[in-house]
Write a protein that holds these residues in place. Structure first.
Motif, PDB file in Angstrom:
ATOM      1  N   ILE A 393     -58.279 -17.498  11.439  1.00  8.49           N
ATOM      2  CA  ILE A 393     -57.225 -17.482  10.430  1.00  8.49           C
ATOM      3  C   ILE A 393     -57.864 -17.666   9.059  1.00  8.49           C
ATOM      4  O   ILE A 393     -58.615 -18.612   8.840  1.00  8.49           O
ATOM      5  N   PHE A 394     -57.574 -16.754   8.142  1.00  6.87           N
ATOM      6  CA  PHE A 394     -58.147 -16.795   6.792  1.00  6.87           C
ATOM      7  C   PHE A 394     -57.108 -17.237   5.772  1.00  6.87           C
ATOM      8  O   PHE A 394     -55.968 -16.761   5.782  1.00  6.87           O
ATOM      9  N   ASP A 395     -57.513 -18.137   4.880  1.00  3.53           N
ATOM     10  CA  ASP A 395     -56.758 -18.366   3.658  1.00  3.53           C
ATOM     11  C   ASP A 395     -56.985 -17.123   2.787  1.00  3.53           C
ATOM     12  O   ASP A 395     -57.970 -16.414   2.978  1.00  3.53           O
ATOM     13  N   LYS A 396     -56.082 -16.853   1.840  1.00  2.40           N
ATOM     14  CA  LYS A 396     -56.244 -15.627   1.048  1.00  2.40           C
ATOM     15  C   LYS A 396     -56.916 -15.861  -0.298  1.00  2.40           C
ATOM     16  O   LYS A 396     -58.055 -15.449  -0.520  1.00  2.40           O
ATOM     17  N   THR A 397     -56.214 -16.550  -1.201  1.00  8.97           N
ATOM     18  CA  THR A 397     -56.705 -16.697  -2.566  1.00  8.97           C
ATOM     19  C   THR A 397     -57.998 -17.497  -2.615  1.00  8.97           C
ATOM     20  O   THR A 397     -58.044 -18.633  -2.161  1.00  8.97           O
ATOM     21  N   GLY A 398     -59.040 -16.896  -3.150  1.00  8.30           N
ATOM     22  CA  GLY A 398     -60.329 -17.567  -3.264  1.00  8.30           C
ATOM     23  C   GLY A 398     -61.208 -17.425  -2.037  1.00  8.30           C
ATOM     24  O   GLY A 398     -62.377 -17.774  -2.061  1.00  8.30           O
ATOM     25  N   THR A 399     -60.625 -16.904  -0.939  1.00  8.33           N
ATOM     26  CA  THR A 399     -61.407 -16.709   0.288  1.00  8.33           C
ATOM     27  C   THR A 399     -61.573 -15.218   0.558  1.00  8.33           C
ATOM     28  O   THR A 399     -62.678 -14.690   0.522  1.00  8.33           O
ATOM     29  N   LEU A 400     -60.467 -14.543   0.815  1.00  8.35           N
ATOM     30  CA  LEU A 400     -60.513 -13.087   0.979  1.00  8.35           C
ATOM     31  C   LEU A 400     -60.540 -12.403  -0.387  1.00  8.35           C
ATOM     32  O   LEU A 400     -61.031 -11.279  -0.517  1.00  8.35           O
ATOM     33  N   THR A 401     -60.003 -13.103  -1.398  1.00  5.86           N
ATOM     34  CA  THR A 401     -59.992 -12.544  -2.748  1.00  5.86           C
ATOM     35  C   THR A 401     -60.874 -13.406  -3.662  1.00  5.86           C
ATOM     36  O   THR A 401     -61.295 -14.498  -3.283  1.00  5.86           O
ATOM     37  N   GLU A 402     -61.109 -12.925  -4.870  1.00  2.00           N
ATOM     38  CA  GLU A 402     -61.994 -13.627  -5.802  1.00  2.00           C
ATOM     39  C   GLU A 402     -61.390 -14.913  -6.348  1.00  2.00           C
ATOM     40  O   GLU A 402     -62.089 -15.846  -6.702  1.00  2.00           O
TER      41      GLU A 402
END
Length: 592
Positions: A393-402
């Motif tokens: 499970i991925f967090d989005k902001t700052g992890t998958l995105t910059e």
């Protein structure tokens, strides 16, 4: 917080709240210190030494003992009759046995001291293990060989004693070095706090005091660019605080009266006064440090298996030795010295040289590889389980995105101004704003004009005069309220990609729009692709709206999306996936 900051936040695709800071302090048994160390590193301690200093001393101790033993092992092996016979040489001379005994005595008591004291500790706790086995083997080899020197018939096994002690010291030295390399993370965390703080007196003046002297209820002034000295609540002033080192959130968090701040975060804009709410072990940073320290002391299943194996090997070794001695004496009628010789050989051979060295090597190698790739292993058992993962499970902001906003599109609604001019007018007005969207526009524009006037439009944006012209940078809500016409299909297409759109009005004419997006990391695409090849399901968990989440998921090939999830609901979503019988990992930025 400026009105403009509120305006843009209204259209922000993500509104992540900071991590909960008031987690209960984990109780932890302190690591005890002392040179009488054994495999489990449960030592009698000196509380005045830090955990890091304790391990540093242990590394130096094992290193010092190892090099001495290695130096003595060379003449011990050269003087050993068994080794000479193997090499087909004869280096015997008068009193060589006494020199051999003297050198081996140093090895036994100096080099073997950690194992002898470990043996005593394990027997005292009635938990025989690796130290018992090592201590027993070197003691039998030493006592038996010394008896041979004094006239007892048999073979000298001093070379076995010295090589066994040397290998075990090397193993423990390697293991402690790996622990030392991991404990540097604690030093980095400790360095987040400043050395001094500006404590506010009752008359309003300030005094510089060491952070250690701060108490709950003290008021502290924090100037721009300074670090927050302890957890507290803002009682005066407004600012933006960078908490990236602690929470992983790259976007500065706006702080005003009543907002909490974390010790170790950086005050970026404006002076604020805070009232200290937590100090010492109760602080957020201390709790994180406790978690890290516990992680370094945790043992993997492999280590636990090795310890259990050592327990049974101890039982087997003693039993085999007794059976060997009894068999030669009672069933074959051999002499006492013959039976003892065979018994000692069995006891020494059953001591697991390889097991004692292999586990520290594995720990050292896995720790160094993980550190090289940016991993701090919190729990070694969980780390070992990772090879069986079904889902991540991925967090989005700052992890998958910059995690930072950049201008992605400039929409031009007329011919009066070029794209560059639209951006320059907007950036010139945004110079007075501290919002992340404003920073993104300024970075893209580069060169700007100095605005002549600047005002906020309540709940809608900002306005002013730039280069002699009236300029407004406003939200979609303002444009709809004024019933201005624009190419809605073009704007909706950009918005559907999860981007934030602000409109630029020059001389009361809707001139264009600027779209800003949180860029997807290129490395994210590679990671998702690699995980899919391994057969691992990729899930995204975010507080963003469904439209934004679906766009990012589509770009990356995410298998499942949980959007609009509040921070306190994220753990429930993880449990939901686990409830499907899957082994799940969660990854995010910062200490989540």
């Amino acid at each position: 917080m400026s009105q403009h900051q509120h305006d843009h936040r209204e259209n922000h695709p993500s509104d992540r709240s900071q991590a909960q800071h008031d987690s209960e302090k984990d109780t932890k048994q302190s690591d005890e210190s002392g040179m009488n160390s054994h495999h489990d590193h449960d030592h009698e301690g000196h509380e005045e030494h830090s955990h890091h200093e304790h391990h540093k001393q242990m590394v130096q101790d094992f290193k010092f003992r190892f090099w001495w033993v290695l130096g003595l092992t060379i003449p011990i092996m050269a003087l050993s009759p068994m080794i000479q016979d193997f090499l087909c040489v004869d280096w015997r001379f008068t009193a060589d046995k006494w020199i051999l005994a003297a050198l081996s005595t140093v090895v036994y008591f100096f080099g073997g001291w950690p194992f002898l004291t470990g043996l005593a500790d394990e027997l005292k706790k009635k938990q025989p293990g690796m130290m018992t086995l090592i201590g027993l083997a070197i003691s039998i080899a030493y006592l038996y060989s010394t008896a041979v020197v004094f006239g007892f018939e048999g073979d000298l096994l001093y070379w076995e004693l010295s090589t066994l002690v040397g290998i075990m010291l090397l193993g423990h030295w390697i293991e402690m070095r790996s622990v030392m390399s991991a404990s540097s993370a604690l030093e980095e965390l400790a360095e987040l706090l400043p050395g001094e703080a500006h404590r506010v007196k009752e008359d309003g003046s300030t005094e510089d005091v060491p952070v250690e002297e701060l108490q709950q209820g003290d008021k502290v002034l924090i100037k721009p660019g300074e670090k927050v000295p302890a957890d507290g609540v803002v009682v005066k002033g407004e600012s933006s605080v960078n908490e990236a080192m602690l929470t992983g959130e790259s976007k500065p968090v706006d702080k005003a009266n009543g907002d909490e701040v974390i010790g170790g975060s950086v005050n970026e804009k404006g002076s604020i006064t805070i009232e200290i709410s937590k100090t010492g072990d109760d602080s957020f940073l201390s709790q994180v440090m406790n978690l890290v320290e516990e992680a370094q002391q945790s043992k993997s299943k492999t280590q636990d298996l090795a310890n259990r194996a050592a327990f049974w090997l101890t039982i087997v070794a003693i039993t085999a030795g007794l059976i060997t001695f009894g068999a030669w004496i009672f069933f074959t009628g051999q002499s006492f010295d013959f039976a003892m010789n065979r018994t000692v050989a069995v006891m020494v051979i059953t001591c697991p040289h390889a097991l004692g060295l292999a586990i520290p090597l594995v720990v050292s190698r896995s720790t160094s590889i993980a550190a090289t790739n940016g991993f701090l292993i919190r729990n070694r058992s969980a780390f070992e389980q990772a090879r069986n993962l079904d889902s991540i499970i991925f967090d989005k902001t700052g992890t998958l995105t910059e995690g930072t906003f950049t201008v992605t599109n400039i929409l031009n609604f007329g011919d009066d101004h070029s794209d560059e001019e639209i951006l320059k007018y907007a950036a010139s007005l945004e110079k007075n704003s501290e919002h992340p969207l404003a920073k993104g526009i300024l970075e893209k524009a580069g060169e700007t004009w100095e605005p002549d006037e600047f005002n906020s439009i309540t709940g809608m944006g900002i306005e002013g005069k730039v280069n002699g012209k009236s300029v407004k940078v406003v939200s979609p809500g303002y444009v709809r309220e004024q019933e201005m016409e624009y190419p809605t299909a073009e704007v909706e297409k950009v918005s559907s990609q999860g981007k934030t759109v602000v409109f630029v009005i020059i001389e009361d004419q809707l001139t264009g729009a600027i779209a800003l997006g949180d860029q997807i990391r290129e490395s994210s695409k590679n990671a998702i692709h690699a995980l899919h090849k391994m057969g691992i399901e990729c899930i995204m968990l975010t507080g963003d709206n469904q439209q934004t989440a679906d766009y990012v998921a589509g770009e990356l090939g995410i298998d499942q999306v949980f959007a609009e999830v509040l921070p306190d609901e994220k753990a429930d979503k993880v449990k939901e996936v686990q409830g499907q019988g899957k082994l799940v990992a969660m990854t995010g930025d910062g200490v989540n």
